[in-house]
Design an enzyme around this catalytic site. Structure first.
Site, PDB file in Angstrom:
ATOM      1  N   GLN A  54       0.835  -1.199   0.000  1.00  0.00           N
ATOM      2  CA  GLN A  54       0.000   0.000   0.000  1.00  0.00           C
ATOM      3  C   GLN A  54       0.869   1.247   0.000  1.00  0.00           C
ATOM      4  O   GLN A  54       1.765   1.386   0.843  1.00  0.00           O
ATOM      5  CB  GLN A  54      -0.932   0.042   1.207  1.00  0.00           C
ATOM      6  CG  GLN A  54      -1.888   1.221   1.089  1.00  0.00           C
ATOM      7  CD  GLN A  54      -2.787   1.398   2.276  1.00  0.00           C
ATOM      8  OE1 GLN A  54      -2.309   1.654   3.380  1.00  0.00           O
ATOM      9  NE2 GLN A  54      -4.076   1.245   2.082  1.00  0.00           N
ATOM     10  N   CYS A  84      -6.763   7.196   4.783  1.00  0.00           N
ATOM     11  CA  CYS A  84      -6.175   7.446   6.102  1.00  0.00           C
ATOM     12  C   CYS A  84      -6.495   8.861   6.565  1.00  0.00           C
ATOM     13  O   CYS A  84      -6.228   9.831   5.856  1.00  0.00           O
ATOM     14  CB  CYS A  84      -4.655   7.248   6.042  1.00  0.00           C
ATOM     15  SG  CYS A  84      -3.894   7.538   7.644  1.00  0.00           S
ATOM     16  N   HIS A 155     -13.617   1.330   3.089  1.00  0.00           N
ATOM     17  CA  HIS A 155     -13.885   1.282   4.519  1.00  0.00           C
ATOM     18  C   HIS A 155     -15.208   2.022   4.716  1.00  0.00           C
ATOM     19  O   HIS A 155     -15.304   3.212   4.418  1.00  0.00           O
ATOM     20  CB  HIS A 155     -12.723   1.967   5.268  1.00  0.00           C
ATOM     21  CG  HIS A 155     -12.890   1.978   6.752  1.00  0.00           C
ATOM     22  ND1 HIS A 155     -11.925   2.467   7.598  1.00  0.00           N
ATOM     23  CD2 HIS A 155     -13.893   1.544   7.563  1.00  0.00           C
ATOM     24  CE1 HIS A 155     -12.338   2.355   8.852  1.00  0.00           C
ATOM     25  NE2 HIS A 155     -13.527   1.798   8.860  1.00  0.00           N
ATOM     26  N   GLY A 217      -9.336  -6.235   9.101  1.00  0.00           N
ATOM     27  CA  GLY A 217      -8.151  -5.599   9.660  1.00  0.00           C
ATOM     28  C   GLY A 217      -7.887  -6.016  11.092  1.00  0.00           C
ATOM     29  O   GLY A 217      -7.122  -6.941  11.369  1.00  0.00           O
ATOM     30  N   ARG A 218      -8.591  -5.340  12.013  1.00  0.00           N
ATOM     31  CA  ARG A 218      -8.274  -5.554  13.425  1.00  0.00           C
ATOM     32  C   ARG A 218      -8.607  -6.945  13.920  1.00  0.00           C
ATOM     33  O   ARG A 218      -7.855  -7.505  14.724  1.00  0.00           O
ATOM     34  CB  ARG A 218      -9.010  -4.511  14.279  1.00  0.00           C
ATOM     35  CG  ARG A 218      -8.429  -3.133  14.127  1.00  0.00           C
ATOM     36  CD  ARG A 218      -9.352  -2.073  14.674  1.00  0.00           C
ATOM     37  NE  ARG A 218     -10.535  -1.915  13.840  1.00  0.00           N
ATOM     38  CZ  ARG A 218     -11.441  -0.979  14.000  1.00  0.00           C
ATOM     39  NH1 ARG A 218     -11.324  -0.123  14.986  1.00  0.00           N
ATOM     40  NH2 ARG A 218     -12.478  -0.887  13.194  1.00  0.00           N
TER      41      ARG A 218
HETATM   42  C1  LIG Z   1      -3.153   0.018  14.050  1.00  0.00           C
HETATM   43  C2  LIG Z   1      -3.859   0.268  12.747  1.00  0.00           C
HETATM   44  C3  LIG Z   1      -3.135   0.684  11.653  1.00  0.00           C
HETATM   45  C4  LIG Z   1      -3.767   0.885  10.425  1.00  0.00           C
HETATM   46  N1  LIG Z   1      -3.015   1.235   9.336  1.00  0.00           N
HETATM   47  C5  LIG Z   1      -3.605   1.307   8.116  1.00  0.00           C
HETATM   48  C6  LIG Z   1      -2.828   1.516   6.944  1.00  0.00           C
HETATM   49  O1  LIG Z   1      -1.600   1.618   6.991  1.00  0.00           O
HETATM   50  N2  LIG Z   1      -3.488   1.593   5.759  1.00  0.00           N
HETATM   51  C7  LIG Z   1      -4.860   1.436   5.675  1.00  0.00           C
HETATM   52  O2  LIG Z   1      -5.413   1.478   4.575  1.00  0.00           O
HETATM   53  N3  LIG Z   1      -5.606   1.242   6.762  1.00  0.00           N
HETATM   54  C8  LIG Z   1      -5.005   1.161   7.972  1.00  0.00           C
HETATM   55  N4  LIG Z   1      -5.773   0.914   9.069  1.00  0.00           N
HETATM   56  C9  LIG Z   1      -7.230   0.784   8.919  1.00  0.00           C
HETATM   57  C10 LIG Z   1      -7.612  -0.659   8.629  1.00  0.00           C
HETATM   58  O3  LIG Z   1      -6.994  -1.120   7.451  1.00  0.00           O
HETATM   59  C11 LIG Z   1      -9.113  -0.800   8.444  1.00  0.00           C
HETATM   60  O4  LIG Z   1      -9.516  -0.039   7.335  1.00  0.00           O
HETATM   61  C12 LIG Z   1      -9.911  -0.350   9.662  1.00  0.00           C
HETATM   62  O5  LIG Z   1      -9.306  -0.776  10.863  1.00  0.00           O
HETATM   63  C13 LIG Z   1     -11.332  -0.882   9.591  1.00  0.00           C
HETATM   64  O6  LIG Z   1     -11.359  -2.278   9.373  1.00  0.00           O
HETATM   65  P1  LIG Z   1     -11.453  -3.340  10.592  1.00  0.00           P
HETATM   66  O7  LIG Z   1     -12.666  -2.975  11.379  1.00  0.00           O
HETATM   67  O8  LIG Z   1     -11.543  -4.675   9.912  1.00  0.00           O
HETATM   68  O9  LIG Z   1     -10.191  -3.180  11.400  1.00  0.00           O
HETATM   69  C14 LIG Z   1      -5.160   0.705  10.305  1.00  0.00           C
HETATM   70  C15 LIG Z   1      -5.894   0.275  11.420  1.00  0.00           C
HETATM   71  C16 LIG Z   1      -5.244   0.054  12.628  1.00  0.00           C
HETATM   72  C17 LIG Z   1      -6.054  -0.418  13.814  1.00  0.00           C
END
Ligand SMILES: Cc1cc2nc3c(=O)[nH]c(=O)nc-3n(C[C@H](O)[C@H](O)[C@H](O)COP(=O)(O)O)c2cc1C
Length: 309
Positions: A54, A84, A155, A217-218
């Site tokens: 990315q 972001c 997202h 993600g999380r």
């Molecule tokens: C610690 C952390 C770092 C993240 N870094 C990125 C990143 O570098 N690029 C990105 O597109 N999203 C990043 N995200 C967002 C996640 O990719 C994702 O879009 C967001 O957490 C929602 O999805 P989830 O509920 O499955 O976690 C990050 C999220 C967390 C918690």
């Protein structure tokens, strides 16, 4: 995910699933071109595919230069971050604030596509600030699409550009999956991947009735074993089928090798906190990982750690 999905974490996930598409942390064009951070682009070509890098940036020529580098490294996909919300990223005029500048996004995507034959994809939010309506997202996508752009990851929350931390921006704006479903209806030929708050493979199956892909993600970071059945459930292939102990044992052997190569245990072991998620001795397991990092001696604790998962 920054500080999470580094090369070590991706190694761990490849012990659990062969098929899930893995993504690097966001790497900025500035870090690559001006910061000399080429090692951030390293990936393990033997085991990591399919894997996407990315990129974060907003200068078409810099994004093109970085895409060329990433393409030649052999990534399967180059994802452009337009989601972001962090202040630091906004200062660099990239990330989610780019959703307000579709013309620039279009130019960036085209420059990236011209620089490499590796597919370019984007990851965005459903909107920014007060614009969480479906028209905003549809309009944005209509202004940036081109025949070579096949995949958009969304997202399903707005990004609030002022007043919320990145963490709050992942929690407070409500999830609006419906907007993403509508986007798929509006652009049926695009591959639409939904993201945000999706807990596991079963929840993913529901979304797949409406869209083409699901990004988690999380939840897998916090509990890697939840994707242990993804290969059979989603991709109709045989699961790797290893249990937690076997996965942790293999990952520990990897950490020992990495330590000899100069990668500190603090960087490799931080990814295994979630491996005993749901088990009784979580606190003791966590303490033992921290102690192992502090003492810098994994040989001494490896058997105890394995016995705790
Ligand atoms: C610690 C952390 C770092 C993240 N870094 C990125 C990143 O570098 N690029 C990105 O597109 N999203 C990043 N995200 C967002 C996640 O990719 C994702 O879009 C967001 O957490 C929602 O999805 P989830 O509920 O499955 O976690 C990050 C999220 C967390 C918690």
């Amino acid at each position: 995910m920054m500080q999470c999905t580094d090369i070590h974490d991706r190694y761990l996930f490849r012990l659990i699933t062969k098929k899930a598409f893995l993504y690097t942390e966001m790497v900025t064009t500035g870090a690559i071109i001006h910061g000399g951070c080429l090692d951030q682009l390293n990936f393990n070509n033997e085991i990591e595919h399919p894997v996407a890098v990315q990129l974060g940036g907003s200068d078409p020529s810099e994004l093109a230069e970085c895409s060329k580098i990433c393409g030649s490294l052999g990534y399967d996909e180059i994802n452009f971050n337009i989601g972001c919300p962090s202040e630091r990223v906004q200062k660099g005029s990239f990330g989610a604030c780019l959703m307000q500048e579709p013309k620039l996004v279009k130019d960036c995507i085209e420059a990236m596509q011209e620089a490499t034959s590796t597919p370019i994809t984007i990851k965005c939010r459903i909107g920014v600030n007060e614009r969480d309506d479906i028209d905003f997202l549809n309009n944005f996508v209509s202004k940036i699409v081109n025949p070579k752009l096949k995949t958009i990851i969304v997202h399903a929350r707005v990004a609030i550009l002022k007043g919320l931390t990145p963490r709050q921006n992942r929690q407070i704006p409500p999830l609006k999956y419906e907007n993403v479903y509508q986007l798929k209806k509006e652009f049926p030929d695009l591959e639409i991947v939904i993201n945000g708050g999706i807990k596991d493979v079963n929840a993913s199956i529901k979304h797949l009735e409406q869209v083409d892909g699901v990004m988690l993600g999380r939840s897998p970071y916090d509990n890697p074993m939840i994707v242990s059945n993804v290969d059979s459930t989603i991709f109709d292939e045989v699961d790797i089928g290893e249990d937690r102990k076997s996965i942790l044992n293999k990952y520990i052997q990897y950490c020992l090798v990495q330590a000899d190569l100069g990668h500190p245990l603090s960087k490799t072991l931080k990814h295994i906190f979630g491996l005993n998620r749901g088990l009784k001795n979580a606190k003791a397991y966590r303490s033992l990982i921290l102690e192992t990092m502090q003492r810098n001696n994994l040989e001494a604790t490896q058997q105890d750690l394995i016995s705790m998962v």
